[in-house]
Design an enzyme around this catalytic site. Structure first.
Site, PDB file in Angstrom:
ATOM      1  N   ARG A 194       0.852  -1.211   0.000  1.00 16.86           N
ATOM      2  CA  ARG A 194       0.000   0.000   0.000  1.00 16.86           C
ATOM      3  C   ARG A 194       0.882   1.253   0.000  1.00 16.86           C
ATOM      4  O   ARG A 194       0.602   2.237  -0.669  1.00 16.86           O
ATOM      5  CB  ARG A 194      -0.950   0.003   1.209  1.00 16.86           C
ATOM      6  CG  ARG A 194      -1.672   1.329   1.366  1.00 16.86           C
ATOM      7  CD  ARG A 194      -2.925   1.283   2.232  1.00 16.86           C
ATOM      8  NE  ARG A 194      -2.850   0.411   3.376  1.00 16.86           N
ATOM      9  CZ  ARG A 194      -2.175   0.665   4.508  1.00 16.86           C
ATOM     10  NH1 ARG A 194      -1.504   1.795   4.639  1.00 16.86           N
ATOM     11  NH2 ARG A 194      -2.165  -0.212   5.490  1.00 16.86           N
TER      12      ARG A 194
ATOM     13  N   TYR B 253     -17.614  16.662 -15.270  1.00 12.13           N
ATOM     14  CA  TYR B 253     -17.994  15.243 -15.225  1.00 12.13           C
ATOM     15  C   TYR B 253     -18.964  15.018 -14.054  1.00 12.13           C
ATOM     16  O   TYR B 253     -18.696  15.446 -12.919  1.00 12.13           O
ATOM     17  CB  TYR B 253     -16.737  14.377 -15.085  1.00 12.13           C
ATOM     18  CG  TYR B 253     -17.060  12.946 -14.733  1.00 12.13           C
ATOM     19  CD1 TYR B 253     -17.872  12.169 -15.560  1.00 12.13           C
ATOM     20  CD2 TYR B 253     -16.586  12.366 -13.562  1.00 12.13           C
ATOM     21  CE1 TYR B 253     -18.198  10.867 -15.222  1.00 12.13           C
ATOM     22  CE2 TYR B 253     -16.894  11.059 -13.225  1.00 12.13           C
ATOM     23  CZ  TYR B 253     -17.711  10.313 -14.054  1.00 12.13           C
ATOM     24  OH  TYR B 253     -18.045   9.042 -13.720  1.00 12.13           O
TER      25      TYR B 253
ATOM     26  N   ASP C  59      -8.021  18.804 -14.289  1.00 13.51           N
ATOM     27  CA  ASP C  59      -8.375  17.454 -14.709  1.00 13.51           C
ATOM     28  C   ASP C  59      -7.993  17.356 -16.186  1.00 13.51           C
ATOM     29  O   ASP C  59      -8.632  17.954 -17.051  1.00 13.51           O
ATOM     30  CB  ASP C  59      -9.875  17.193 -14.497  1.00 13.51           C
ATOM     31  CG  ASP C  59     -10.270  15.757 -14.829  1.00 13.51           C
ATOM     32  OD1 ASP C  59      -9.614  15.136 -15.686  1.00 13.51           O
ATOM     33  OD2 ASP C  59     -11.241  15.250 -14.245  1.00 13.51           O
TER      34      ASP C  59
ATOM     35  N   LYS D  60      -9.058   6.070 -18.858  1.00 10.60           N
ATOM     36  CA  LYS D  60      -9.394   6.554 -20.181  1.00 10.60           C
ATOM     37  C   LYS D  60      -8.176   6.427 -21.112  1.00 10.60           C
ATOM     38  O   LYS D  60      -7.699   5.341 -21.349  1.00 10.60           O
ATOM     39  CB  LYS D  60      -9.932   7.973 -20.065  1.00 10.60           C
ATOM     40  CG  LYS D  60     -11.033   8.101 -18.989  1.00 10.60           C
ATOM     41  CD  LYS D  60     -12.243   7.286 -19.338  1.00 10.60           C
ATOM     42  CE  LYS D  60     -13.278   7.042 -18.274  1.00 10.60           C
ATOM     43  NZ  LYS D  60     -13.389   7.758 -17.080  1.00 10.60           N
TER      44      LYS D  60
HETATM   45  C1  LIG Z   1     -13.040  13.946 -16.811  1.00  8.47           C
HETATM   46  C2  LIG Z   1     -13.193  12.819 -15.841  1.00  8.47           C
HETATM   47  N1  LIG Z   1     -12.604  12.911 -14.639  1.00  8.47           N
HETATM   48  C3  LIG Z   1     -12.708  11.908 -13.743  1.00  8.47           C
HETATM   49  C4  LIG Z   1     -13.438  10.768 -13.999  1.00  8.47           C
HETATM   50  C5  LIG Z   1     -13.546   9.656 -12.984  1.00  8.47           C
HETATM   51  O1  LIG Z   1     -12.736   8.579 -13.346  1.00  8.47           O
HETATM   52  P1  LIG Z   1     -12.991   7.035 -12.998  1.00  8.47           P
HETATM   53  O2  LIG Z   1     -14.210   6.605 -13.731  1.00  8.47           O
HETATM   54  O3  LIG Z   1     -11.736   6.378 -13.454  1.00  8.47           O
HETATM   55  O4  LIG Z   1     -13.192   6.937 -11.524  1.00  8.47           O
HETATM   56  C6  LIG Z   1     -14.068  10.632 -15.249  1.00  8.47           C
HETATM   57  C7  LIG Z   1     -14.837   9.406 -15.575  1.00  8.47           C
HETATM   58  O5  LIG Z   1     -15.475   9.301 -16.587  1.00  8.47           O
HETATM   59  C8  LIG Z   1     -13.935  11.684 -16.190  1.00  8.47           C
HETATM   60  O6  LIG Z   1     -14.526  11.613 -17.394  1.00  8.47           O
END
Ligand SMILES: Cc1ncc(COP(=O)(O)O)c(C=O)c1O
Length: 367
Positions: free
Chosen positions: A44, A96, A168, A193
């Site tokens: 961890r 998001y 982000d 992604k």
């Molecule tokens: C722009 C963005 N940030 C964060 C996230 C969250 O990621 P995760 O689904 O890997 O938890 C997403 C998920 O679609 C996203 O599109």
């Protein structure tokens, strides 16, 4: 960023000369003597496979430390721990849905305030800053409106008001954008992604430059425990080796498709910023989204993005399902909006599939 540099960074530094990164499954590491350690004690806290990915990624992002987490949401939650009750964070209005849901929870449960602002309008953001404001949280490309924010002025504004700028970078990746180099303090990704890139790993990553931030986030990372598993870390490292190829191809496909969609009957609006593989389409009222989605043959009706396959998502009941209807309406998220993550297929296959699904989704006119 040069393609060769990207591939080189992703190569393992293992002393055996192995080209693929070894997967260290061991959760515990033997100590040679009391008070000594190989640098690895418990997985961890630190794992060699995860460290290899984190070190590669920090270099790509032009940071000093990366923290790989069990999901993109875990990456955002890790950052949330930097704030306390009464602190205020200015957040991208068009965001998001899962991040919106987490921030709403933090507001109710822990009293951290999240104020939604339009980063396309610099003056409103500037006027929204109060003595309680501690950070700006920006999705550089808004979701699902796909508008690109000019972030540079916000780095200057943040420095002036001693705020943290959190980016982000999921939609752009370090191949297209390195915000730490430009003035950001924290960069995060849903690595599920483009970084993983094959729809087979759920992961997140947070990267910083500043040593104090790195120390704090490192403590939280270990303490909270949503650290990335060795196998998933391996998959991310592997994903980095083709990131440039996949980004180039999906961006190329998306640029062609956007041009084509401007002239397609059945599509009222094309939302595309010209970069990356993400776009949204608004269907004409005479075309039914459910029929369009069920008639796809090449593109896949699924809820994610950034993978090799073209995915089409219906934000209204998927990514933004937990957003109240009036909030969805303000953001133009309705029953005609589709979000597309363009993959690396042959362009013609994608175009033909969209055209044929559109034809089948037209409501028949009763005379
Ligand atoms: C722009 C963005 N940030 C964060 C996230 C969250 O990621 P995760 O689904 O890997 O938890 C997403 C998920 O679609 C996203 O599109």
């Amino acid at each position: 960023m040069k393609n060769t540099e990207l591939s080189q960074i992703a190569l393992t530094q293992d002393a055996t000369g192995a080209i693929a990164n070894p997967i260290y499954l061991s959760t515990a590491y033997q100590h040679p003597h009391l008070g000594t350690s190989t640098g690895f004690d418990y997985t961890r806290t630190k794992n060699p496979t995860r460290s290899a990915f984190e070190e590669s990624f920090a270099k790509l992002e032009r940071g000093t430390a990366s923290f790989a987490t069990a999901s993109g949401m875990a990456a955002i939650q890790l950052i949330c721990n930097l704030f306390k009750a009464g602190d205020e964070i200015l957040v991208s209005f068009d965001l998001y849905g899962g991040t919106f849901r987490l921030f709403d929870f933090y507001e109710q449960q822990y009293g951290v305030h999240f104020k939604y602002v339009d980063f396309l309008n610099y003056e409103t953001v500037k006027e929204s800053i109060t003595e309680n404001t501690k950070a700006l949280f920006i999705e550089t490309i808004s979701n699902p409106q796909m508008q690109e924010v000019d972030v540079d002025p916000y780095y200057i504004l943040s420095k002036k008001h001693h705020l943290l700028t959190i980016i982000d970078n999921t939609f752009l990746t370090p191949y297209l954008s390195t915000p730490l180099e430009d003035g950001a303090d924290i960069v995060l990704h849903s690595a599920t992604k483009y970084i993983g890139g094959h729809n087979d790993v759920l992961a997140g990553v947070v990267t910083v430059k500043d040593a104090n931030l790195a120390e704090k986030l490192g403590e939280f990372h270990n303490m909270i425990g949503a650290t990335l598993s060795p196998f998933d870390s391996y998959l991310l490292q592997r994903g980095l080796k083709t990131l440039h190829l996949r980004m180039d191809r999906s961006e190329y496909n998306a640029q062609l498709l956007a041009k084509r969609c401007y002239n397609l009957k059945g599509i009222d609006q094309v939302l595309y910023c010209g970069r990356t593989g993400m776009m949204s389409l608004r269907l004409n009222k005479n075309y039914k989204a459910d029929k369009f989605l069920e008639n796809l043959k090449v593109c896949i009706f699924a809820e994610s993005l950034g993978g090799t396959e073209t995915f089409i998502t219906f934000p209204y009941t998927q990514t933004h399902v937990d957003m109240p209807d009036e909030e969805k309406e303000k953001r133009g998220i309705d029953e005609h909006l589709l979000r597309l993550s363009i993959g690396v297929e042959d362009y013609e296959d994608i175009e033909q599939d969209i055209i044929q699904a559109l034809e089948k989704s037209k409501e028949s006119v009763i005379i």
